[in-house]
Design a protein around this motif. Structure first.
Motif, PDB file in Angstrom:
ATOM      1  N   ASP A   1      -7.152  -2.763  -5.312  1.00  0.00           N
ATOM      2  CA  ASP A   1      -6.455  -1.448  -5.015  1.00  0.00           C
ATOM      3  C   ASP A   1      -7.452  -0.248  -4.986  1.00  0.00           C
ATOM      4  OD1 ASP A   1      -4.023  -2.787  -4.815  1.00  0.00           O
ATOM      5  OD2 ASP A   1      -3.142  -1.879  -6.501  1.00  0.00           O
TER       6      ASP A   1
ATOM      7  N   ASN B   1      -1.606   8.029  -2.171  1.00  0.00           N
ATOM      8  CA  ASN B   1      -2.361   7.183  -1.321  1.00  0.00           C
ATOM      9  C   ASN B   1      -3.008   6.148  -2.071  1.00  0.00           C
ATOM     10  OD1 ASN B   1      -2.137   8.088   1.672  1.00  0.00           O
ATOM     11  ND2 ASN B   1      -2.794  10.026   0.472  1.00  0.00           N
ATOM     12  N   ARG B   2      -2.425   4.663  -1.784  1.00  0.00           N
ATOM     13  CA  ARG B   2      -3.149   3.836  -2.496  1.00  0.00           C
ATOM     14  C   ARG B   2      -3.329   2.459  -1.122  1.00  0.00           C
ATOM     15  NH1 ARG B   2      -0.722  -0.936  -3.655  1.00  0.00           N
ATOM     16  NH2 ARG B   2       0.992   0.014  -4.376  1.00  0.00           N
TER      17      ARG B   2
ATOM     18  N   GLU C   1       0.965  -1.181   0.074  1.00  0.00           N
ATOM     19  CA  GLU C   1       0.020  -0.024   0.073  1.00  0.00           C
ATOM     20  C   GLU C   1       1.002   1.187  -0.048  1.00  0.00           C
ATOM     21  OE1 GLU C   1      -4.043  -1.301   2.276  1.00  0.00           O
ATOM     22  OE2 GLU C   1      -2.221  -0.865   3.596  1.00  0.00           O
TER      23      GLU C   1
ATOM     24  N   TYR D   1     -10.764   4.161  -8.021  1.00  0.00           N
ATOM     25  CA  TYR D   1     -10.287   5.580  -8.376  1.00  0.00           C
ATOM     26  C   TYR D   1     -11.076   6.387  -7.666  1.00  0.00           C
ATOM     27  CZ  TYR D   1      -6.607   3.792 -11.197  1.00  0.00           C
ATOM     28  OH  TYR D   1      -5.648   2.762 -11.539  1.00  0.00           O
TER      29      TYR D   1
ATOM     30  N   GLY E   1      -8.446  -1.343 -10.443  1.00  0.00           N
ATOM     31  CA  GLY E   1      -8.679  -0.842  -9.045  1.00  0.00           C
ATOM     32  C   GLY E   1      -9.774   0.235  -9.139  1.00  0.00           C
TER      33      GLY E   1
ATOM     34  N   HIS F   1      -7.259   3.662  -5.202  1.00  0.00           N
ATOM     35  CA  HIS F   1      -6.364   4.799  -5.345  1.00  0.00           C
ATOM     36  C   HIS F   1      -7.229   5.937  -5.165  1.00  0.00           C
ATOM     37  CE1 HIS F   1      -3.848   2.132  -8.103  1.00  0.00           C
ATOM     38  NE2 HIS F   1      -4.992   1.616  -8.189  1.00  0.00           N
TER      39      HIS F   1
END
Length: 191
Positions: free
Chosen positions: A58, A65-66, A13, A86, A84, A60
């Motif tokens: 993930d 910051n992920r 992360e 967003y 992921g 985003h």
């Protein structure tokens, strides 16, 4: 596969621009809770606009910051891409482990609050408890702490004490989205 390749493929992360390596394995209770939540969330959300995604996706939040939450609910499907999410999910769940508890209660809680995640759950497998935080005026407020009470302890409590225990958790995204706390911890092993 070379050692460097294994390290590169290990999950990570990024929090405030710092790369944080994630534990490569979950323990049984951690996994069981995520599976239980996926079932509970999935059954309720079937046919609704919001969807549930679980561990391995993930998120985003911005360039610095992920994160990879254990579970989440997203109502704005436009933020979901092939690789992921967003933007901020509507609800994020983190299941504590000894190596992540401080970060989940500290940096991640602050990060989710700053990015407008409406509801944040911190689940403790060992305590069989769920801390629920709701975003109000841009700040998290503790809604309640939901705990599974062992049968023997329940029977020893007075009626007044029992009436103060929250056994059902209302998910803030829907008026009729109620989860029995015991269902979250079904088949979780007590050591």
């Amino acid at each position: 596969m070379a050692m460097d390749d294994r390290l590169f493929k290990q999950r990570s992360e990024i929090i405030n621009g710092e790369i944080i390596m994630m534990s490569p394995r979950q323990v049984v209770n951690h996994n069981k809770i995520i599976v239980n939540l996926s079932i509970l969330f999935g059954v309720y959300l079937k046919g609704k606009r919001c969807i549930n995604l679980s561990d391995g996706v993930d998120v985003h939040l911005d360039e610095q910051n992920r994160v990879v939450p254990d579970s989440m609910i997203i109502c704005n499907r436009d933020i979901i891409k092939r690789d992921g999410v967003y933007g901020a999910p509507d609800l994020i769940v983190e299941v504590l482990s000894p190596s992540t508890a401080r970060r989940d209660r500290g940096d991640k809680k602050t990060l989710y609050e700053q990015h407008g995640v409406q509801e944040y759950w911190i689940i403790s497998p060992d305590e069989k408890s769920i801390e629920v935080y709701l975003l109000k005026d841009g700040k998290y407020e503790l809604d309640d702490v939901y705990t599974v009470i062992p049968d023997g302890d329940w029977e020893a409590m007075t009626e007044e004490e029992q009436s103060e225990v929250a056994l059902n958790l209302k998910v803030s995204l829907y008026d009729d989205f109620i989860i029995n706390v015991k269902d979250v911890f079904e088949n979780v092993i007590t050591y």
